[in-house]
Design a protein around this motif. Sequence first.
Motif, PDB file in Angstrom:
ATOM      1  N   SER A  32     -23.184  17.514  -2.291  1.00  0.00           N
ATOM      2  CA  SER A  32     -22.444  16.461  -2.985  1.00  0.00           C
ATOM      3  C   SER A  32     -21.545  15.705  -2.006  1.00  0.00           C
ATOM      4  N   THR A  33     -21.788  14.400  -1.863  1.00  0.00           N
ATOM      5  CA  THR A  33     -20.928  13.596  -1.004  1.00  0.00           C
ATOM      6  C   THR A  33     -19.531  13.448  -1.598  1.00  0.00           C
ATOM      7  N   PHE A  34     -19.418  13.507  -2.914  1.00  0.00           N
ATOM      8  CA  PHE A  34     -18.125  13.503  -3.607  1.00  0.00           C
ATOM      9  C   PHE A  34     -17.280  14.670  -3.088  1.00  0.00           C
ATOM     10  N   GLY A  35     -17.896  15.856  -3.049  1.00  0.00           N
ATOM     11  CA  GLY A  35     -17.198  17.025  -2.534  1.00  0.00           C
ATOM     12  C   GLY A  35     -16.924  16.936  -1.047  1.00  0.00           C
ATOM     13  N   TYR A  36     -17.871  16.372  -0.279  1.00  0.00           N
ATOM     14  CA  TYR A  36     -17.674  16.235   1.169  1.00  0.00           C
ATOM     15  C   TYR A  36     -16.399  15.458   1.486  1.00  0.00           C
ATOM     16  N   VAL A  37     -16.190  14.349   0.770  1.00  0.00           N
ATOM     17  CA  VAL A  37     -15.010  13.530   1.044  1.00  0.00           C
ATOM     18  C   VAL A  37     -13.739  14.296   0.706  1.00  0.00           C
ATOM     19  N   ALA A  38     -13.735  14.979  -0.437  1.00  0.00           N
ATOM     20  CA  ALA A  38     -12.544  15.727  -0.853  1.00  0.00           C
ATOM     21  C   ALA A  38     -12.189  16.801   0.160  1.00  0.00           C
ATOM     22  N   GLN A  39     -13.165  17.591   0.607  1.00  0.00           N
ATOM     23  CA  GLN A  39     -12.871  18.674   1.535  1.00  0.00           C
ATOM     24  C   GLN A  39     -12.424  18.137   2.890  1.00  0.00           C
ATOM     25  N   GLY A  40     -13.010  17.006   3.325  1.00  0.00           N
ATOM     26  CA  GLY A  40     -12.617  16.436   4.607  1.00  0.00           C
ATOM     27  C   GLY A  40     -11.199  15.896   4.582  1.00  0.00           C
ATOM     28  N   LEU A  41     -10.841  15.165   3.539  1.00  0.00           N
ATOM     29  CA  LEU A  41      -9.478  14.657   3.428  1.00  0.00           C
ATOM     30  C   LEU A  41      -8.477  15.803   3.308  1.00  0.00           C
ATOM     31  N   ALA A  42      -8.871  16.855   2.611  1.00  0.00           N
ATOM     32  CA  ALA A  42      -7.977  18.003   2.426  1.00  0.00           C
ATOM     33  C   ALA A  42      -7.801  18.795   3.707  1.00  0.00           C
ATOM     34  N   GLY A  43      -8.827  18.794   4.557  1.00  0.00           N
ATOM     35  CA  GLY A  43      -8.771  19.613   5.768  1.00  0.00           C
ATOM     36  C   GLY A  43      -9.025  21.071   5.469  1.00  0.00           C
ATOM     37  N   MET A  44      -9.972  21.362   4.555  1.00  0.00           N
ATOM     38  CA  MET A  44     -10.250  22.754   4.205  1.00  0.00           C
ATOM     39  C   MET A  44     -11.747  22.997   4.067  1.00  0.00           C
ATOM     40  N   CYS A  76       0.851  -1.194   0.000  1.00  0.00           N
ATOM     41  CA  CYS A  76       0.000   0.000   0.000  1.00  0.00           C
ATOM     42  C   CYS A  76       0.884   1.240   0.000  1.00  0.00           C
ATOM     43  N   HIS A  77       1.283   1.687  -1.158  1.00  0.00           N
ATOM     44  CA  HIS A  77       2.205   2.812  -1.273  1.00  0.00           C
ATOM     45  C   HIS A  77       1.621   4.103  -0.707  1.00  0.00           C
ATOM     46  N   SER A  78       0.320   4.271  -0.837  1.00  0.00           N
ATOM     47  CA  SER A  78      -0.276   5.550  -0.454  1.00  0.00           C
ATOM     48  C   SER A  78      -0.226   5.799   1.043  1.00  0.00           C
ATOM     49  N   ARG A  79      -0.169   4.746   1.851  1.00  0.00           N
ATOM     50  CA  ARG A  79      -0.279   4.927   3.299  1.00  0.00           C
ATOM     51  C   ARG A  79       0.779   5.894   3.841  1.00  0.00           C
ATOM     52  N   TYR A  80       2.012   5.732   3.404  1.00  0.00           N
ATOM     53  CA  TYR A  80       3.083   6.576   3.922  1.00  0.00           C
ATOM     54  C   TYR A  80       3.572   7.613   2.908  1.00  0.00           C
ATOM     55  N   GLN A  81       3.021   7.602   1.692  1.00  0.00           N
ATOM     56  CA  GLN A  81       3.460   8.572   0.682  1.00  0.00           C
ATOM     57  C   GLN A  81       2.528   9.768   0.545  1.00  0.00           C
ATOM     58  N   SER A  82       1.298   9.654   1.024  1.00  0.00           N
ATOM     59  CA  SER A  82       0.304  10.688   0.735  1.00  0.00           C
ATOM     60  C   SER A  82       0.696  12.046   1.286  1.00  0.00           C
ATOM     61  N   ALA A  83       1.368  12.079   2.419  1.00  0.00           N
ATOM     62  CA  ALA A  83       1.721  13.367   3.029  1.00  0.00           C
ATOM     63  C   ALA A  83       2.638  14.179   2.131  1.00  0.00           C
ATOM     64  N   VAL A  84       3.467  13.515   1.341  1.00  0.00           N
ATOM     65  CA  VAL A  84       4.399  14.216   0.457  1.00  0.00           C
ATOM     66  C   VAL A  84       3.644  15.001  -0.613  1.00  0.00           C
ATOM     67  N   TYR A  85       2.478  14.508  -1.015  1.00  0.00           N
ATOM     68  CA  TYR A  85       1.718  15.136  -2.085  1.00  0.00           C
ATOM     69  C   TYR A  85       0.760  16.214  -1.590  1.00  0.00           C
ATOM     70  N   ARG A  86       0.518  16.264  -0.300  1.00  0.00           N
ATOM     71  CA  ARG A  86      -0.450  17.221   0.214  1.00  0.00           C
ATOM     72  C   ARG A  86       0.208  18.566   0.470  1.00  0.00           C
ATOM     73  N   ARG A  87      -0.298  19.598  -0.163  1.00  0.00           N
ATOM     74  CA  ARG A  87       0.215  20.943   0.062  1.00  0.00           C
ATOM     75  C   ARG A  87      -0.176  21.443   1.448  1.00  0.00           C
ATOM     76  N   ASN A  88      -1.310  20.967   1.944  1.00  0.00           N
ATOM     77  CA  ASN A  88      -1.762  21.305   3.284  1.00  0.00           C
ATOM     78  C   ASN A  88      -1.536  20.092   4.182  1.00  0.00           C
ATOM     79  N   PRO A  89      -0.659  20.186   5.197  1.00  0.00           N
ATOM     80  CA  PRO A  89      -0.374  19.015   6.029  1.00  0.00           C
ATOM     81  C   PRO A  89      -1.553  18.556   6.873  1.00  0.00           C
ATOM     82  N   GLY A  90      -2.570  19.413   7.048  1.00  0.00           N
ATOM     83  CA  GLY A  90      -3.756  18.994   7.788  1.00  0.00           C
ATOM     84  C   GLY A  90      -3.642  19.215   9.287  1.00  0.00           C
ATOM     85  N   ARG A  91      -4.712  18.898   9.980  1.00  0.00           N
ATOM     86  CA  ARG A  91      -4.774  19.065  11.434  1.00  0.00           C
ATOM     87  C   ARG A  91      -4.056  17.916  12.141  1.00  0.00           C
ATOM     88  N   LYS A  92      -3.592  18.184  13.350  1.00  0.00           N
ATOM     89  CA  LYS A  92      -2.982  17.138  14.164  1.00  0.00           C
ATOM     90  C   LYS A  92      -4.048  16.501  15.035  1.00  0.00           C
TER      91      LYS A  92
END
Length: 548
Positions: A469-481, A90-106
């Motif tokens: 839109s639930t499609f949008g809900y998921v995107a905004q939640g994962l993004a943290g914005m 599962c490459h995404s598990r530890y690689q996703s943070a590198v691609y996120r411009r916003n590191p998100g909430r702790k």
Amino acid sequence: MTRMKTTQLAARCKRWIPAVNGVLVAFVLVVPTLVILFGGRIGEQPAVWIKTAVGGIRRGGDDAFLHRETTRDEDLLGGLLVEGFDQESCHSRYQSAVYRRNPGRKPSQYLVSKLRNHEALQRRCGPGTAAYANALEELKSGKSPTSPDCRYVVSISYRGLGNRIIATASAFLYAVLTDRVFLVDPSAAMDDLFCEPFPNTSWLVPPGFPVWYQSFYLSTPERYGRMREDGVLRTDAENGSAASGELPAFAYIHLDYNQTAHDKLFFCDDDQRLLSNIQWLLIRTDGYIAPGLFLVEAFQDELDRIFPERDAVFHHLGRYLFHPTNRVWGLITRYYDAHLAWARRVVGIQVRVGWSESPETLKQIKMCTQNEGLLPAVLGEKDEEPLVAPRGVGAKPTAVLMTSLGVWYYDNMKGMYWERATASGEVVVFDQPSHEEVQRYGVKSHEHKAWAEIYLLSMTDTLVTSGESTFGYVAQGLAGMRPWVLDMGMVNSTVGWPCSRDMSMEPCYHVPPTYGCKRREDTGKIVPHVRHCKDRPTGLKLVDTKDW
């Protein structure tokens, strides 16, 4: 032989020296440019860009400027994730943070500890264990044991991908709150889209499960609301609760759009005490029931400790649970590196499935993005303004990622910014990964693309979504914005504002209970952090009370 080795070594040295010189020249050329673009003050963020660029040169330049540098704590999302997974699986598990411009909430440390405890529960009682085998035998018996060693929640999520994701996340929250093993229905393509979230165990219901729950609906005899309505089950408060030995082996929790008033008793304290004695609960929903759980008094203290920031519930649970499989991660990273990584800023625009090709809607998207300063205005539309940018204005590349089943809005927005210069001189480039035209339920390639596009939207700097839109809900939640939400009510109207900033990044629970359990009180006014949604006024949304 010695002379031959000496000659070969000398040749290698000659080849190596120009390569070193090339690296030095590249470094000399790159660093002044970075100082000009990002400033030269020591200790500020530009140093990270310089380090990344030099690292890229050292590696051959392939990934220079593509990704954000991260610490190991960021890769583990502040403790949400644990070490020890097979990274190749599962490459995404530890690689996703590198691609996120916003590191998100702790996450809170208490949430981290709850997740570790839950993982231990999954390993102790999950599929493949003796405890799970015993629980299956008890399920077949038709009665709940008096004091079960392990209790279970099975999530039956369905409909579109966005619906399935938010339903799964909120059912998982319920499992954590009630110390139940969490299992998901594999028929919803969970294993094809998402990596296993729990180490050394599985969240998938194994083959051979003795209850055919896929067909459960309103007529199911074990539906909790029906058993409550018929008096088969009574709470302690009703002076006639069934003894635990008389409880059914399982209860089916129906929280679909057509749920009854008795089904909604699920969100009442007395009913939660009754449900705690039933070993197996099977929950069907396509919505985000988490705001309803915050109304249950018995859960409130624990939820306060787990989520001190109430507007980040899905943000944390979504990043913990939903890691794209390698096939989907390949779609995501290849597209990001080719189309978005170079941009100074990335704006995501999500146009909802149900919207037809409408000039009014196109105008709404344009007004929203330009009025809010998300995209620059274009020249040549009013008063015969010049069609070229002012002299001396440097190009500032912005990438716009559009997602929609159709291509019409993308073609028109791209054409507008291609045919006319922007007033600021900023260069705007549009991209749309796919246009499937219709939603294809259960088609793997379609769902792979949908999940990839949701994830790509979550990697943007700014997000515009369609209301409800639930499609949008998921995107905004994962993004943290908090996104700008297009007001569907403005379509075909000349009044109103084209979009507004959402009150939080949380999804909206579209069909919640209308009134409280103890008195006829509006559920949007019972606790300060559960409010009615902007895009669905009858729905409920978790908000941060500091903002609202």
